[in-house]
Design a protein around this motif. Structure first.
Motif, PDB file in Angstrom:
ATOM      1  N   SER A 150     -20.623 -12.636 -17.201  1.00  0.00           N
ATOM      2  CA  SER A 150     -20.701 -12.190 -15.811  1.00  0.00           C
ATOM      3  C   SER A 150     -20.123 -13.243 -14.871  1.00  0.00           C
ATOM      4  O   SER A 150     -19.378 -12.921 -13.929  1.00  0.00           O
ATOM      5  CB  SER A 150     -22.153 -11.894 -15.428  1.00  0.00           C
TER       6      SER A 150
ATOM      7  N   ASP B 275     -18.841  -6.837   1.660  1.00  0.00           N
ATOM      8  CA  ASP B 275     -19.048  -6.103   0.400  1.00  0.00           C
ATOM      9  C   ASP B 275     -17.718  -5.656  -0.213  1.00  0.00           C
ATOM     10  O   ASP B 275     -17.572  -5.631  -1.436  1.00  0.00           O
ATOM     11  CB  ASP B 275     -19.933  -4.879   0.634  1.00  0.00           C
TER      12      ASP B 275
ATOM     13  N   ARG C  28     -16.764  -3.065  -7.429  1.00  0.00           N
ATOM     14  CA  ARG C  28     -18.049  -2.446  -7.740  1.00  0.00           C
ATOM     15  C   ARG C  28     -18.492  -2.705  -9.179  1.00  0.00           C
ATOM     16  O   ARG C  28     -19.674  -2.654  -9.493  1.00  0.00           O
ATOM     17  CB  ARG C  28     -17.984  -0.935  -7.486  1.00  0.00           C
TER      18      ARG C  28
ATOM     19  N   PHE D 137     -21.365  -5.109  -9.965  1.00  0.00           N
ATOM     20  CA  PHE D 137     -22.743  -4.604  -9.928  1.00  0.00           C
ATOM     21  C   PHE D 137     -23.027  -3.709 -11.123  1.00  0.00           C
ATOM     22  O   PHE D 137     -24.023  -3.898 -11.833  1.00  0.00           O
ATOM     23  CB  PHE D 137     -22.979  -3.845  -8.622  1.00  0.00           C
ATOM     24  N   TYR D 138     -22.140  -2.742 -11.368  1.00  0.00           N
ATOM     25  CA  TYR D 138     -22.424  -1.731 -12.391  1.00  0.00           C
ATOM     26  C   TYR D 138     -22.314  -2.274 -13.811  1.00  0.00           C
ATOM     27  O   TYR D 138     -23.094  -1.893 -14.688  1.00  0.00           O
ATOM     28  CB  TYR D 138     -21.475  -0.546 -12.226  1.00  0.00           C
TER      29      TYR D 138
ATOM     30  N   GLY E 171     -24.178  -6.659 -13.535  1.00  0.00           N
ATOM     31  CA  GLY E 171     -25.499  -6.900 -12.975  1.00  0.00           C
ATOM     32  C   GLY E 171     -25.544  -7.893 -11.827  1.00  0.00           C
ATOM     33  O   GLY E 171     -26.599  -8.479 -11.562  1.00  0.00           O
ATOM     34  N   ILE E 172     -24.423  -8.086 -11.139  1.00  0.00           N
ATOM     35  CA  ILE E 172     -24.394  -9.013 -10.000  1.00  0.00           C
ATOM     36  C   ILE E 172     -24.627  -8.203  -8.727  1.00  0.00           C
ATOM     37  O   ILE E 172     -23.718  -7.532  -8.229  1.00  0.00           O
ATOM     38  CB  ILE E 172     -23.053  -9.770  -9.935  1.00  0.00           C
ATOM     39  N   ASP E 173     -25.837  -8.239  -8.206  1.00  0.00           N
ATOM     40  CA  ASP E 173     -26.176  -7.402  -7.054  1.00  0.00           C
ATOM     41  C   ASP E 173     -26.191  -8.175  -5.735  1.00  0.00           C
ATOM     42  O   ASP E 173     -26.386  -7.584  -4.664  1.00  0.00           O
ATOM     43  CB  ASP E 173     -27.507  -6.681  -7.267  1.00  0.00           C
ATOM     44  N   THR E 174     -25.996  -9.506  -5.795  1.00  0.00           N
ATOM     45  CA  THR E 174     -25.903 -10.313  -4.557  1.00  0.00           C
ATOM     46  C   THR E 174     -24.651 -11.191  -4.632  1.00  0.00           C
ATOM     47  O   THR E 174     -24.750 -12.429  -4.706  1.00  0.00           O
ATOM     48  CB  THR E 174     -27.157 -11.184  -4.367  1.00  0.00           C
TER      49      THR E 174
END
Length: 326
Positions: free
Chosen positions: A12, A32, A37, A40-41, A44-47
């Motif tokens: 990641s 953003d 995208r 994230f999907y 798993g990097i949401d920040t």
């Protein structure tokens, strides 16, 4: 804050650094839209903004070098720099960059670099990506569905001094070909073969081998072998023959295959077609070797390949095969 770096996998982190390597302002890195995208999907990097800040403070980014800024600038931007300095604006991108570096004073270029306020990967960031570049290749060839663990497990089994991503992927895909051939899993075998062709084209610079695997995959496709599990269901009494007849509506010859075969037609001869035709002992052969050879010849030598004609031919062969079933 640095715990955030250690909380994500090396895969990641590599992909994050790789996809943010282009020169960018810190303001853009807060948006953003700067981040794909798939971070994230798939990873798993949401920040991502927070991670970027941590990596920046940890030395993974630095002010972009002049070479980075120029290489990531488009021709329009490069011409604007030349025009501002009363220089010619003709030529391709490499010529424009060369002219900028040769004729614009160093002090002017240093001001241009400083005023750009752009950041890109530092030596530390670039080194991390290069060290884990297998992760980038796994991302680029994600449709091969090879995991990092699978790749790392395959490398030692080759017992070579130096094993590349290509070598390990080739080993994995060939093992899948053997397994799926034995299991008569032609749907996955089709994907395996197509992936092997990509290795030949993209890593080996071997169009002859690449088109050989393309022909095998194409034969699997036109021969409707992806429907083999459905034929077995009929044989086992699970579905009726009417269910099989409905499959003819899904018989298509894709432009993708026609274009690829036409592109590499000068590598194809009758012996290569026969070799592809006899790759495995197919349980069903709707197309004879003569049929397949005629279709390939039409693709290569006809200016306008009649896809509809051959789709109708496939349907006729398919129906004839179904009629022969007891």
């Amino acid at each position: 804050m640095k715990d955030l770096i250690h909380s994500i996998s090396e895969q990641s982190l590599t992909i994050f650094l790789w996809c943010t390597c282009k020169p960018h302002t810190l303001a853009i890195a807060t948006q953003d839209s700067f981040y794909p995208r798939y971070l994230f999907y798939d990873y798993g990097i949401d920040t991502p903004q927070e991670l970027h800040n941590v990596l920046l403070s940890s030395g993974y980014y630095a002010p972009a070098t002049l070479d980075d800024i120029l290489s990531y600038s488009n021709s329009k931007q490069l011409k604007a720099i030349l025009k501002e300095n009363s220089l010619k604006i003709t030529g391709d991108k490499a010529t424009l960059i060369s002219r900028i570096k040769e004729y614009i004073p160093q002090s002017v270029l240093e001001d241009f670099q400083a005023n750009s306020h752009l950041y890109s990967l530092s030596t530390l960031g670039s080194a991390y990506v290069n060290e884990h570049y297998d992760c980038v290749l796994l991302h680029k060839y994600s449709k091969w569905n090879i995991s990092l663990d699978e790749l790392n497990h395959a490398k030692p089994t080759l017992n070579w001094d130096s094993v590349s991503f290509r070598d390990a992927a080739w080993r994995i895909l060939n093992e899948r070909v053997l397994l799926h051939s034995q299991e008569a899993d032609f749907d996955n075998l089709y994907l395996d073969i197509e992936n092997l062709s990509e290795i030949c084209f993209d890593f080996d610079n071997s169009p002859l081998n690449g088109v050989y695997y393309l022909l095998i995959a194409f034969y699997l496709n036109v021969n409707c072998l992806e429907y083999y599990p459905t034929y077995k269901l009929y044989h086992d009494g699970v579905i009726s023959k009417e269910n099989l007849y409905s499959l003819q509506n899904g018989l298509f010859i894709l432009d993708f295959w026609v274009d690829k075969i036409k592109k590499y037609g000068n590598y194809i001869d009758s012996s290569l077609i026969a070799k592809a035709y006899n790759f495995v002992d197919y349980p069903i052969k709707l197309y004879t070797l003569e049929d397949f050879s005629n279709m390939i010849s039409e693709i290569i030598f006809n200016n306008c390949f009649d896809i509809k004609k051959w789709q109708n031919f496939s349907q006729e062969k398919f129906i004839k095969f179904l009629n022969s079933l007891s």
